[in-house]
Design an enzyme around this catalytic site. Sequence first.
Site, PDB file in Angstrom:
ATOM      1  N   HIS A 304      14.051  21.286 -52.317  1.00 51.68           N
ATOM      2  CA  HIS A 304      14.235  21.023 -53.739  1.00 51.68           C
ATOM      3  C   HIS A 304      15.722  20.996 -54.063  1.00 51.68           C
ATOM      4  O   HIS A 304      16.485  21.757 -53.463  1.00 51.68           O
ATOM      5  CB  HIS A 304      13.547  22.100 -54.588  1.00 51.68           C
ATOM      6  N   ASP A 361       4.589  20.640 -54.982  1.00 50.77           N
ATOM      7  CA  ASP A 361       3.689  19.596 -54.495  1.00 50.77           C
ATOM      8  C   ASP A 361       2.998  19.951 -53.185  1.00 50.77           C
ATOM      9  O   ASP A 361       2.075  19.249 -52.770  1.00 50.77           O
ATOM     10  CB  ASP A 361       4.462  18.282 -54.329  1.00 50.77           C
TER      11      ASP A 361
HETATM   12  N1  CMC Z   1      12.363  17.750 -44.659  1.00 47.49           N
HETATM   13  C1  CMC Z   1      13.391  17.751 -43.774  1.00 47.49           C
HETATM   14  N2  CMC Z   1      14.684  17.890 -44.115  1.00 47.49           N
HETATM   15  C2  CMC Z   1      14.949  18.013 -45.426  1.00 47.49           C
HETATM   16  C3  CMC Z   1      13.944  18.023 -46.401  1.00 47.49           C
HETATM   17  C4  CMC Z   1      12.607  17.890 -45.975  1.00 47.49           C
HETATM   18  N3  CMC Z   1      11.612  17.889 -46.844  1.00 47.49           N
HETATM   19  N4  CMC Z   1      14.503  18.152 -47.625  1.00 47.49           N
HETATM   20  C5  CMC Z   1      15.820  18.223 -47.426  1.00 47.49           C
HETATM   21  N5  CMC Z   1      16.095  18.152 -46.106  1.00 47.49           N
HETATM   22  C6  CMC Z   1      17.423  18.256 -45.459  1.00 47.49           C
HETATM   23  C7  CMC Z   1      18.190  16.939 -45.563  1.00 47.49           C
HETATM   24  O1  CMC Z   1      17.930  16.125 -44.447  1.00 47.49           O
HETATM   25  C8  CMC Z   1      19.615  17.437 -45.619  1.00 47.49           C
HETATM   26  O2  CMC Z   1      19.992  17.808 -44.304  1.00 47.49           O
HETATM   27  P1  CMC Z   1      21.540  17.703 -43.813  1.00 47.49           P
HETATM   28  O3  CMC Z   1      22.344  18.456 -44.820  1.00 47.49           O
HETATM   29  O4  CMC Z   1      21.521  18.324 -42.469  1.00 47.49           O
HETATM   30  O5  CMC Z   1      21.852  16.232 -43.800  1.00 47.49           O
HETATM   31  C9  CMC Z   1      19.505  18.734 -46.439  1.00 47.49           C
HETATM   32  O6  CMC Z   1      18.169  19.214 -46.218  1.00 47.49           O
HETATM   33  C10 CMC Z   1      19.743  18.555 -47.926  1.00 47.49           C
HETATM   34  O7  CMC Z   1      18.899  17.515 -48.350  1.00 47.49           O
HETATM   35  P2  CMC Z   1      19.250  16.530 -49.540  1.00 47.49           P
HETATM   36  O8  CMC Z   1      18.453  15.283 -49.376  1.00 47.49           O
HETATM   37  O9  CMC Z   1      20.736  16.390 -49.652  1.00 47.49           O
HETATM   38  O10 CMC Z   1      18.751  17.395 -50.752  1.00 47.49           O
HETATM   39  P3  CMC Z   1      18.418  16.826 -52.165  1.00 47.49           P
HETATM   40  O11 CMC Z   1      18.650  17.934 -53.105  1.00 47.49           O
HETATM   41  O12 CMC Z   1      19.140  15.561 -52.422  1.00 47.49           O
HETATM   42  O13 CMC Z   1      16.846  16.449 -52.056  1.00 47.49           O
HETATM   43  C11 CMC Z   1      14.502  16.540 -52.214  1.00 47.49           C
HETATM   44  C12 CMC Z   1      15.834  17.186 -52.628  1.00 47.49           C
HETATM   45  C13 CMC Z   1      13.375  17.205 -52.986  1.00 47.49           C
HETATM   46  C14 CMC Z   1      14.526  15.040 -52.595  1.00 47.49           C
HETATM   47  C15 CMC Z   1      14.296  16.715 -50.681  1.00 47.49           C
HETATM   48  O14 CMC Z   1      14.233  18.086 -50.362  1.00 47.49           O
HETATM   49  C16 CMC Z   1      13.077  15.989 -50.163  1.00 47.49           C
HETATM   50  O15 CMC Z   1      13.156  14.789 -49.873  1.00 47.49           O
HETATM   51  N6  CMC Z   1      11.879  16.686 -50.071  1.00 47.49           N
HETATM   52  C17 CMC Z   1      10.657  16.049 -49.684  1.00 47.49           C
HETATM   53  C18 CMC Z   1      10.045  15.338 -50.893  1.00 47.49           C
HETATM   54  C19 CMC Z   1       9.428  16.321 -51.879  1.00 47.49           C
HETATM   55  O16 CMC Z   1       8.703  17.233 -51.518  1.00 47.49           O
HETATM   56  N7  CMC Z   1       9.708  16.083 -53.180  1.00 47.49           N
HETATM   57  C20 CMC Z   1       9.148  16.893 -54.257  1.00 47.49           C
HETATM   58  C21 CMC Z   1      10.187  17.686 -54.972  1.00 47.49           C
HETATM   59  S1  CMC Z   1       9.465  18.902 -56.101  1.00 47.49           S
HETATM   60  C22 CMC Z   1       8.637  17.948 -57.275  1.00 47.49           C
HETATM   61  C23 CMC Z   1       9.540  17.417 -58.297  1.00 47.49           C
HETATM   62  O17 CMC Z   1       9.768  18.126 -59.285  1.00 47.49           O
HETATM   63  O18 CMC Z   1      10.052  16.286 -58.126  1.00 47.49           O
END
Ligand code: CMC
Length: 427
Positions: A304, A361
């Site tokens: 998140h 989720d």
């Molecule tokens: N699986 C594997 N690696 C992950 C995941 C995941 N679900 N989420 C983040 N990471 C890693 C990402 O690869 C990155 O690694 P590094 O720093 O080594 O490159 C690090 O963690 C930070 O990730 P980010 O993409 O920069 O983080 P963000 O804040 O931009 O993304 C997120 C947040 C929710 C989009 C992401 O965690 C994700 O894609 N999760 C899976 C989709 C999901 O479950 N979404 C629902 C969110 S809750 C409902 C809502 O309110 O929307």
Amino acid sequence: MEEFVTLTYNGQEIKLPVVIGTEGEKAIDISTLRQDTGFITLDPGYANTGSCLSAITYMDGEKGILRYRGIPVEQLAAHATFKETAYLLINGKLPNREQLTHFSVMLNDNSLVHEDLRTFFQSFPRASHPMGILSAMVNALRSFYPELGSTEEEINITMTRLLAKVRTMAAMSYKISRGHKVIYPRPDMTYCENFLNMMFDTPVKPYEINRAAVNALRVFWILHADHEQNCSTSAVRVVGSARVNLYAAISSGIAALWGPLHGGANQAVIEMLSTIQADGGDPIKAIEKAKDKNDPFRLMGFGHRVYKTYDPRAKIMKKMCDELLETMQIDDPLLDIAKELEEVARKDSYFIDHNLYPNIDFYSGIVLRAVGIPTNMFTVMFAIGRLPGWIAQWKESMDDPKWKICRPRQVYTGNQEYEFVPIHARI
Ligand code: CMC
């Protein structure tokens, strides 16, 4: 005493005011930065950017706190109705008995949808995703209900109309997609009962209210009701800032929520768990795939932007999931896979180092499955829940005396000026 941050560049110093929220959150006010220095800020994904002052929802991602208008979400999930929660978010305080009755009457009075909307529904191709349909239908409401008004009472009617009709339209789209008779809303039922009745009542088998399912839906919607400046809420605020009508602003929020990184994750989780199940049920492969930087796959329902600890909503959802399945005597193998996946991920150094915990989720899809909601409707369920939050945020932005159209800047990295070459001379 007013606090400042001093920015120094090339010997020039400027003082930027510090803004402190009621929970001690600090921000640097850079609203005169460009005018004073010629600089803009760069913040991809707005991870460090506060877009507004807001009195609606408070989140602390480090401590796992979520409160609507100051009330912990745990208390609302335990004691409130979804209607009360919606009223609280939109109006800033809990309703008294009289206000709640008035709100209920308005919701009932506005719950029917124009019969012509059915034709509109029936024109979508069979395999259309319900989120695409819902977004289009909400935008279309402006044509069916053009009277928006500008007085407080008129704006209240538009907001209530939307809350009442989106629920009806969601159930209607399900019925039409199955080729079944549409069931109309009933004034004698609660908001949650009414939705389940419209979904599952049929002329041959009347829907029998299932208390556990009604309660699960109530909690599900309360937990989704607002989440401050997330992607879809920001879409509502940005689009709304151009002073479009409320329906158009909400329609853009629905479109943003559809994405698998946002609300679409609840559907994606079930698809991921089903793939693991079909593959033999071993979660390790999915964990390894999620860690592989050459693979775009992510563990859906994990991670998140704000929570760096267990999502407080996920805690409630997981507990409810266990209780619901036990009460309804459902044995869902996907729940076992989800628990195993969580256990393995939470011991894995990649997930620990990246602070990746289950989000709302991760278990919500299993709850919705138990209630009988088809997988492609999961994100629509999220949208119905988020509606009061979007409306509250839209209203707050419209009432903001410092309102401005949202218009970020950029740092241009393209070609510098060069001459147009006629086609015959191009190589
Ligand atoms: N699986 C594997 N690696 C992950 C995941 C995941 N679900 N989420 C983040 N990471 C890693 C990402 O690869 C990155 O690694 P590094 O720093 O080594 O490159 C690090 O963690 C930070 O990730 P980010 O993409 O920069 O983080 P963000 O804040 O931009 O993304 C997120 C947040 C929710 C989009 C992401 O965690 C994700 O894609 N999760 C899976 C989709 C999901 O479950 N979404 C629902 C969110 S809750 C409902 C809502 O309110 O929307």
